[in-house]
Design a protein around this motif. Sequence first.
Motif, PDB file in Angstrom:
ATOM      1  N   ALA A   1     -14.967   1.493  18.484  1.00 59.36           N
ATOM      2  CA  ALA A   1     -14.545   1.046  17.153  1.00 59.36           C
ATOM      3  C   ALA A   1     -13.869   2.167  16.371  1.00 59.36           C
ATOM      4  N   ALA A   2     -14.350   3.402  16.550  1.00 62.59           N
ATOM      5  CA  ALA A   2     -13.763   4.543  15.830  1.00 62.59           C
ATOM      6  C   ALA A   2     -12.328   4.793  16.280  1.00 62.59           C
ATOM      7  N   ILE A   3     -12.071   4.652  17.582  1.00 61.48           N
ATOM      8  CA  ILE A   3     -10.702   4.833  18.088  1.00 61.48           C
ATOM      9  C   ILE A   3      -9.809   3.714  17.553  1.00 61.48           C
ATOM     10  N   SER A   4     -10.350   2.501  17.509  1.00 63.09           N
ATOM     11  CA  SER A   4      -9.613   1.375  16.941  1.00 63.09           C
ATOM     12  C   SER A   4      -9.290   1.629  15.472  1.00 63.09           C
ATOM     13  N   ARG A   5     -10.287   2.041  14.707  1.00 65.17           N
ATOM     14  CA  ARG A   5     -10.103   2.305  13.276  1.00 65.17           C
ATOM     15  C   ARG A   5      -9.075   3.409  13.038  1.00 65.17           C
ATOM     16  N   SER A   6      -9.050   4.370  13.938  1.00 58.40           N
ATOM     17  CA  SER A   6      -8.155   5.523  13.786  1.00 58.40           C
ATOM     18  C   SER A   6      -6.685   5.169  14.011  1.00 58.40           C
ATOM     19  N   GLN A   7      -6.403   3.934  14.423  1.00 54.87           N
ATOM     20  CA  GLN A   7      -4.999   3.515  14.575  1.00 54.87           C
ATOM     21  C   GLN A   7      -4.313   3.331  13.227  1.00 54.87           C
ATOM     22  N   HIS A   8      -5.105   3.220  12.134  1.00 54.51           N
ATOM     23  CA  HIS A   8      -4.509   3.020  10.805  1.00 54.51           C
ATOM     24  C   HIS A   8      -4.036   4.371  10.249  1.00 54.51           C
ATOM     25  N   LYS A   9      -3.070   4.959  10.957  1.00 55.08           N
ATOM     26  CA  LYS A   9      -2.619   6.320  10.637  1.00 55.08           C
ATOM     27  C   LYS A   9      -1.883   6.396   9.304  1.00 55.08           C
ATOM     28  N   SER A  10      -1.157   5.333   8.962  1.00 50.82           N
ATOM     29  CA  SER A  10      -0.405   5.360   7.700  1.00 50.82           C
ATOM     30  C   SER A  10      -1.341   5.419   6.495  1.00 50.82           C
ATOM     31  N   GLN A  11      -2.606   5.062   6.713  1.00 48.69           N
ATOM     32  CA  GLN A  11      -3.606   5.099   5.641  1.00 48.69           C
ATOM     33  C   GLN A  11      -4.488   6.344   5.729  1.00 48.69           C
ATOM     34  N   GLY A  12      -4.117   7.253   6.632  1.00 50.12           N
ATOM     35  CA  GLY A  12      -4.857   8.513   6.755  1.00 50.12           C
ATOM     36  C   GLY A  12      -6.225   8.358   7.387  1.00 50.12           C
ATOM     37  N   PHE A  13      -6.410   7.296   8.183  1.00 48.74           N
ATOM     38  CA  PHE A  13      -7.730   7.056   8.774  1.00 48.74           C
ATOM     39  C   PHE A  13      -7.907   7.848  10.063  1.00 48.74           C
ATOM     40  N   GLY A  14      -9.069   8.437  10.210  1.00 46.49           N
ATOM     41  CA  GLY A  14      -9.488   9.066  11.451  1.00 46.49           C
ATOM     42  C   GLY A  14     -10.991   9.000  11.478  1.00 46.49           C
ATOM     43  N   SER A  15     -11.541   8.125  12.323  1.00 48.33           N
ATOM     44  CA  SER A  15     -12.990   7.925  12.337  1.00 48.33           C
ATOM     45  C   SER A  15     -13.622   8.634  13.516  1.00 48.33           C
ATOM     46  N   GLU A  16     -14.802   9.191  13.271  1.00 45.17           N
ATOM     47  CA  GLU A  16     -15.540   9.892  14.320  1.00 45.17           C
ATOM     48  C   GLU A  16     -16.513   8.915  14.972  1.00 45.17           C
ATOM     49  N   GLY A  17     -16.516   8.870  16.293  1.00 44.89           N
ATOM     50  CA  GLY A  17     -17.418   7.980  17.012  1.00 44.89           C
ATOM     51  C   GLY A  17     -18.859   8.456  16.939  1.00 44.89           C
ATOM     52  N   THR A  18     -19.787   7.510  17.037  1.00 45.49           N
ATOM     53  CA  THR A  18     -21.210   7.854  16.999  1.00 45.49           C
ATOM     54  C   THR A  18     -21.933   7.111  18.117  1.00 45.49           C
ATOM     55  N   ARG A  19     -23.173   7.530  18.379  1.00 42.57           N
ATOM     56  CA  ARG A  19     -24.052   6.806  19.294  1.00 42.57           C
ATOM     57  C   ARG A  19     -25.382   6.595  18.599  1.00 42.57           C
ATOM     58  N   GLY A  20     -26.082   5.564  19.019  1.00 39.40           N
ATOM     59  CA  GLY A  20     -27.359   5.250  18.387  1.00 39.40           C
ATOM     60  C   GLY A  20     -27.224   4.095  17.423  1.00 39.40           C
ATOM     61  N   GLU A  21     -28.332   3.692  16.830  1.00 37.21           N
ATOM     62  CA  GLU A  21     -28.393   2.503  15.976  1.00 37.21           C
ATOM     63  C   GLU A  21     -27.433   2.585  14.794  1.00 37.21           C
TER      64      GLU A  21
ATOM     65  N   GLY B   1       0.801  -1.223   0.000  1.00 36.55           N
ATOM     66  CA  GLY B   1       0.000   0.000   0.000  1.00 36.55           C
ATOM     67  C   GLY B   1       0.830   1.268   0.000  1.00 36.55           C
ATOM     68  N   GLN B   2       0.143   2.366   0.293  1.00 39.13           N
ATOM     69  CA  GLN B   2       0.777   3.690   0.358  1.00 39.13           C
ATOM     70  C   GLN B   2       0.993   4.062   1.820  1.00 39.13           C
ATOM     71  N   ASN B   3       1.819   5.085   2.031  1.00 41.47           N
ATOM     72  CA  ASN B   3       2.125   5.540   3.388  1.00 41.47           C
ATOM     73  C   ASN B   3       1.956   7.055   3.466  1.00 41.47           C
ATOM     74  N   LEU B   4       0.984   7.501   4.229  1.00 37.62           N
ATOM     75  CA  LEU B   4       0.692   8.942   4.318  1.00 37.62           C
ATOM     76  C   LEU B   4       1.398   9.631   5.479  1.00 37.62           C
ATOM     77  N   ILE B   5       2.175   8.886   6.292  1.00 37.39           N
ATOM     78  CA  ILE B   5       2.815   9.514   7.453  1.00 37.39           C
ATOM     79  C   ILE B   5       4.336   9.448   7.412  1.00 37.39           C
ATOM     80  N   GLY B   6       4.904   8.840   6.370  1.00 42.25           N
ATOM     81  CA  GLY B   6       6.359   8.733   6.310  1.00 42.25           C
ATOM     82  C   GLY B   6       6.812   8.196   4.976  1.00 42.25           C
ATOM     83  N   ALA B   7       8.133   7.970   4.854  1.00 44.80           N
ATOM     84  CA  ALA B   7       8.729   7.532   3.587  1.00 44.80           C
ATOM     85  C   ALA B   7       8.794   6.012   3.466  1.00 44.80           C
ATOM     86  N   GLU B   8       8.467   5.298   4.536  1.00 39.71           N
ATOM     87  CA  GLU B   8       8.600   3.836   4.520  1.00 39.71           C
ATOM     88  C   GLU B   8       7.588   3.210   3.556  1.00 39.71           C
ATOM     89  N   ILE B   9       8.078   2.339   2.688  1.00 39.66           N
ATOM     90  CA  ILE B   9       7.178   1.556   1.827  1.00 39.66           C
ATOM     91  C   ILE B   9       7.648   0.106   1.830  1.00 39.66           C
TER      92      ILE B   9
END
Length: 287
Positions: free
Chosen positions: A221-241, A59-67
């Motif tokens: 789950a949003a905090i878990s998903r947000s660990q994929h920093k090299s892929q530029g992920f940042g998820s916002e948590g929600t409540r409700g169905e 894949g690609q790396n959005l936080i550094g030069a490592e590939i």
Amino acid sequence: SFKPDAAHLKLKLKKLNVLGSMLYVAAHPDDENTRIITKMANERLAETAYLSMTRGDGGQNLIGAEIRDLLGLIRTQELLAARKIDGGKQFFTRANDFGFSKSADETFRLWNKQEILSDVVKVYRQFQPDIIITRFPPDERAGHGHHTGSAILAGEAFTAAADPSVFPEQVKTLGTWQVKRLYTNTGRWWNTTINKDTPGIITLDVGGYSPLLGESYSEIAAISRSQHKSQGFGSEGTRGEQLEFLEYGKGERAEMDMFEGIDTSWGRIKNTGKIQQLVDKAIKEFD
């Protein structure tokens, strides 16, 4: 290292009395559905894990030069960090992420299909999941040869893991394992018309709130998903169905719930009746 607080300690105690297990299967780091993993691990209290075919080194790396290999190392650590938050375990195969693949045939040629199938079967026999959920369908709708390949391998391993003549060297130490049912986490981009009234679909509300943890499962789950920093992920948590849809693949069909017909108590293991009582006592008296 993560030191559990009182709430997480009590959660661990409650999980001791639930012997059900679920394995989520997909192709890359960040393909996993952290909402389903969080729900299963923290609300259903099941032993929960994610099997990623690759380490994401194509894949690609959005936080550094490592590939390539170094990116695979980073994305491995991102997955491990995600599992610490959502409560799942993490497995891999030896499959190489060689970038975009147009077909499962191409993927299997470059992966050495039998070798990777043996890895998947080994995880099934080792982790012993009651249910398998795949991220992708086992055909071109999955949109990427690795995606399609992961679903095909998940389905083939369903049968192979229970057959003592398949990879017999594993059977000597791990035995065989029969998964109860396999479903696909359907909807998303290839089946956008699906809803809770679609015939034969199991609907899972992953948006509930945990009074014990003080967060909704989709917030965790949003905090878990947000660990994929090299892929530029940042998820916002929600409540409700929040609904996820599961479509039948293999094994015994379920009518309403993925754990139907599965004994998740200590009753599934001989001579363990006292354990259930002792854990109940520990939960009740936990301060």
